[in-house]
Design an enzyme around this catalytic site. Structure first.
Site, PDB file in Angstrom:
ATOM      1  N   GLY A  49       0.806  -1.226   0.000  1.00 48.93           N
ATOM      2  CA  GLY A  49       0.000   0.000   0.000  1.00 48.93           C
ATOM      3  C   GLY A  49       0.833   1.267   0.000  1.00 48.93           C
ATOM      4  O   GLY A  49       0.298   2.371   0.024  1.00 48.93           O
ATOM      5  N   GLU A  78      -1.006   4.842 -13.955  1.00 50.80           N
ATOM      6  CA  GLU A  78      -2.196   4.110 -14.389  1.00 50.80           C
ATOM      7  C   GLU A  78      -3.397   5.022 -14.295  1.00 50.80           C
ATOM      8  O   GLU A  78      -3.419   5.945 -13.491  1.00 50.80           O
ATOM      9  CB  GLU A  78      -2.468   2.945 -13.406  1.00 50.80           C
ATOM     10  N   HIS A 103     -11.492  -4.797  -5.319  1.00 49.72           N
ATOM     11  CA  HIS A 103     -10.218  -5.509  -5.399  1.00 49.72           C
ATOM     12  C   HIS A 103     -10.558  -6.996  -5.311  1.00 49.72           C
ATOM     13  O   HIS A 103     -11.026  -7.471  -4.286  1.00 49.72           O
ATOM     14  CB  HIS A 103      -9.310  -5.077  -4.241  1.00 49.72           C
ATOM     15  N   ARG A 130       4.006 -15.063  -3.267  1.00 54.01           N
ATOM     16  CA  ARG A 130       4.173 -15.610  -1.915  1.00 54.01           C
ATOM     17  C   ARG A 130       2.801 -15.953  -1.360  1.00 54.01           C
ATOM     18  O   ARG A 130       1.794 -15.708  -2.018  1.00 54.01           O
ATOM     19  CB  ARG A 130       4.803 -14.545  -1.027  1.00 54.01           C
ATOM     20  N   VAL A 144      -1.533 -12.808   3.437  1.00 51.41           N
ATOM     21  CA  VAL A 144      -2.118 -12.739   4.785  1.00 51.41           C
ATOM     22  C   VAL A 144      -3.497 -13.406   4.785  1.00 51.41           C
ATOM     23  O   VAL A 144      -3.853 -14.153   5.688  1.00 51.41           O
ATOM     24  CB  VAL A 144      -2.252 -11.258   5.234  1.00 51.41           C
ATOM     25  N   ARG A 175      -9.027  -8.474  10.066  1.00 47.31           N
ATOM     26  CA  ARG A 175      -7.686  -8.293  10.639  1.00 47.31           C
ATOM     27  C   ARG A 175      -7.806  -7.434  11.898  1.00 47.31           C
ATOM     28  O   ARG A 175      -8.286  -6.299  11.835  1.00 47.31           O
ATOM     29  CB  ARG A 175      -6.765  -7.587   9.655  1.00 47.31           C
TER      30      ARG A 175
HETATM   31  P1  ADP Z   1       0.406  -2.837  -3.096  1.00 50.66           P
HETATM   32  O1  ADP Z   1       1.356  -3.714  -3.820  1.00 50.66           O
HETATM   33  O2  ADP Z   1       1.103  -1.730  -2.381  1.00 50.66           O
HETATM   34  O3  ADP Z   1      -0.585  -3.568  -2.268  1.00 50.66           O
HETATM   35  P2  ADP Z   1      -1.473  -2.551  -5.303  1.00 50.66           P
HETATM   36  O4  ADP Z   1      -0.969  -2.241  -6.644  1.00 50.66           O
HETATM   37  O5  ADP Z   1      -1.854  -3.964  -5.007  1.00 50.66           O
HETATM   38  O6  ADP Z   1      -0.412  -2.040  -4.214  1.00 50.66           O
HETATM   39  O7  ADP Z   1      -2.703  -1.612  -4.971  1.00 50.66           O
HETATM   40  C1  ADP Z   1      -3.292  -1.579  -3.687  1.00 50.66           C
HETATM   41  C2  ADP Z   1      -4.643  -0.922  -3.713  1.00 50.66           C
HETATM   42  O8  ADP Z   1      -4.565   0.384  -4.266  1.00 50.66           O
HETATM   43  C3  ADP Z   1      -5.671  -1.637  -4.565  1.00 50.66           C
HETATM   44  O9  ADP Z   1      -6.289  -2.708  -3.899  1.00 50.66           O
HETATM   45  C4  ADP Z   1      -6.641  -0.501  -4.881  1.00 50.66           C
HETATM   46  O10 ADP Z   1      -7.487  -0.260  -3.787  1.00 50.66           O
HETATM   47  C5  ADP Z   1      -5.727   0.693  -5.035  1.00 50.66           C
HETATM   48  N1  ADP Z   1      -5.351   0.867  -6.460  1.00 50.66           N
HETATM   49  C6  ADP Z   1      -4.212   0.495  -7.064  1.00 50.66           C
HETATM   50  N2  ADP Z   1      -4.205   0.822  -8.386  1.00 50.66           N
HETATM   51  C7  ADP Z   1      -5.369   1.432  -8.634  1.00 50.66           C
HETATM   52  C8  ADP Z   1      -5.982   2.004  -9.814  1.00 50.66           C
HETATM   53  N3  ADP Z   1      -5.375   2.022 -11.011  1.00 50.66           N
HETATM   54  N4  ADP Z   1      -7.222   2.530  -9.687  1.00 50.66           N
HETATM   55  C9  ADP Z   1      -7.878   2.528  -8.498  1.00 50.66           C
HETATM   56  N5  ADP Z   1      -7.351   2.021  -7.359  1.00 50.66           N
HETATM   57  C10 ADP Z   1      -6.125   1.472  -7.411  1.00 50.66           C
END
Ligand code: ADP
Length: 451
Positions: free
Chosen positions: A165, A200, A208, A292, A295, A338
């Site tokens: 995050g 993006e 998600h 991996r 959680v 959590r």
């Molecule tokens: P991390 O690897 O830090 O967990 P992620 O790429 O998995 O980061 O993104 C974490 C969260 O951020 C996603 O679950 C979503 O809520 C938000 N997010 C990431 N990319 C986008 C996007 N292009 N549009 C909207 N929300 C996004």
């Protein structure tokens, strides 16, 4: 099969791995920091080796100490858990060079998927849809401006090496772009040692949804359906459930097929998760892969009856997966909450001693935790103290069960997320299943914290 496994992790995941090993007749060594001497992992493992002081940099992230610990205790494999070195290709490589099996995918897979921007390009090559965005890292400010104008605001800037995050920033309009770019670059450099950034399109109010897969070294890959992890705060997951309320059978088929296609494309083995965003029109976009165990893996274990950690260990030892896709069924509904030791409204960590503790039990309730009454939460690590996982025939039954379980959970000495989780479980919004990644933000706005 392995005779002895070193656990290069701490907390509940270290305990989870020890439990799997015990049931498989494999001996365990807990590698721990001085801050974790009194931990349950140390108590329940067959052996324990201190690998350094509390700061993770000097212990759980220190490769030479972990390798020495494995060598002196004659371990033939290392399980990295999640976080720490679990997605460090260099660590996986060193393990191999020292004839110690790394329980995870190949260093090549970790490297390929560990960089979010490279992972995106790989997904495109495998024909998997991605959120519109920059092909590769943004080199110049002018490119960023041009690109954002092309795909339209809002956009999200992401550190290629980011995770957990962190290293992300939403940009709503052009005037904020260049400042945001500098901030994310500086953050990325400091936190991940890599300043590269990509862009993006920011998907508004998405879900998600992620697909769990398992592969072996013989080319077999299966999926274990999806998890919905839309309930997040600050891009970090707080509540996860399976199945997702928005996947139709058709969409589930498409998303699992995309995940399997990409996994085959990179010849993946071990446990892995493909994370997608799903918009309100049912379009899905690949976001990243975690190479991996996650959680939130227990919700998948509850609905499929597959032990993900045991399969990870089996396939690392070269065995084929113990089942085929046709043998995997989905039963009922599972939710995970959590429980973090933190101020539930402000989300600030609350370290300290757990003075009183009672954890829930009863039918359909699983607790993955490594704390106990009298446990002192060290200040060095993340704030999660327990995962409450329930399983029931329907989603509503699971919600009732979670309300009951959270009601039984009693912690004194530190503040926790239990009151917030309880309120969410009782909210109409959550019960209706109409959630998005902005749920908590909206929820706290509409239902202000109690004074
Ligand atoms: P991390 O690897 O830090 O967990 P992620 O790429 O998995 O980061 O993104 C974490 C969260 O951020 C996603 O679950 C979503 O809520 C938000 N997010 C990431 N990319 C986008 C996007 N292009 N549009 C909207 N929300 C996004």
């Amino acid at each position: 099969m392995f005779k002895k496994i070193l656990i290069a992790n701490r907390g509940e995941i270290a305990l989870r791995i020890i439990r799997a090993c015990k049931e498989m007749g494999i001996r365990t060594v807990a590698a721990h920091s001085t801050a974790d001497t009194e931990s349950l992992a140390v108590r329940f493992a067959d052996q324990a080796v201190c690998i350094g002081p509390g700061e993770a940099q000097k212990s759980y992230l220190k490769i030479p100490s972990l390798i020495s610990a494995a060598e002196v205790t004659n371990c033939d494999a290392i399980h990295p858990g999640y976080g720490f070195l679990s997605e460090n290709a260099g660590f996986a490589e060193v393990c191999g060079e020292c004839n110690i099996t790394f329980i995870g995918p190949s260093p090549e897979s970790i490297r390929l998927m560990g960089n979010k921007s490279v992972a995106r390009e790989t997904a495109v090559k495998a024909g998997v849809p991605v959120v519109p965005g920059s092909d590769g890292p943004l080199e110049k400010e002018a490119d960023a401006q041009k690109f954002a104008a092309e795909i339209g605001y809002p956009v999200i800037l992401k550190a290629s090496a980011g995770g957990g995050g962190r290293g992300m920033r939403i940009v709503h309009e052009e005037s904020e772009l260049l400042d945001s770019l500098k901030i994310v670059q500086a953050e990325a450099g400091a936190a991940f040692g890599d300043k590269s950034i990509y862009m993006e399109k920011y998907v508004t109010n998405p879900r998600h949804v992620e697909i769990q897969i398992l592969g072996d070294k013989h080319g077999n890959i299966v999926h274990l359906y999806e998890r919905d992890c839309s309930i997040q705060r600050r891009h970090q997951k707080l509540i996860e459930e399976a199945p997702s309320t928005i996947l139709t059978e058709k969409l589930r088929e498409k998303m699992t097929a995309a995940a399997l296609g990409l996994a085959h494309h990179i010849k993946y083995y071990s446990a892995g998760t493909f994370e997608f965003l799903v918009d309100d029109k049912g379009h899905f976009y690949f976001m990243e892969m975690n190479t991996r165990v996650q959680v939130e893996h227990p919700v998948t274990e509850m609905i499929t009856d597959v032990d993900i950690i045991k399969e990870q260990i089996m396939v690392a030892a070269g065995h084929p997966l113990s089942f085929a896709q046709k043998d995997v069924n989905m039963y009922g509904h599972s939710i995970e909450c959590r429980v973090n030791a933190e101020d539930p409204e402000k989300f600030t960590p609350s370290a300290g001693t757990i003075k009183e503790l009672h954890m829930p039990g009863g039918p359909g309730v699983r607790i993955d935790s490594a704390v106990y009454q009298g446990y002192k939460i060290p200040p060095y690590y993340d704030s999660m103290i327990a995962k409450v996982i329930v399983h029931a025939p329907t989603r509503m039954d699971a919600i009732h069960r979670m309300r009951r379980a959270l009601g039984e959970f009693h912690v004194e000495g530190v503040k926790t997320t239990i009151p917030l989780l309880t309120r969410i479980m009782h909210s109409e919004e959550f019960v209706s299943g109409k959630v998005s990644t902005r749920f908590i933000e909206e929820f706290l706005k509409n239902v202000p914290p109690k004074q």
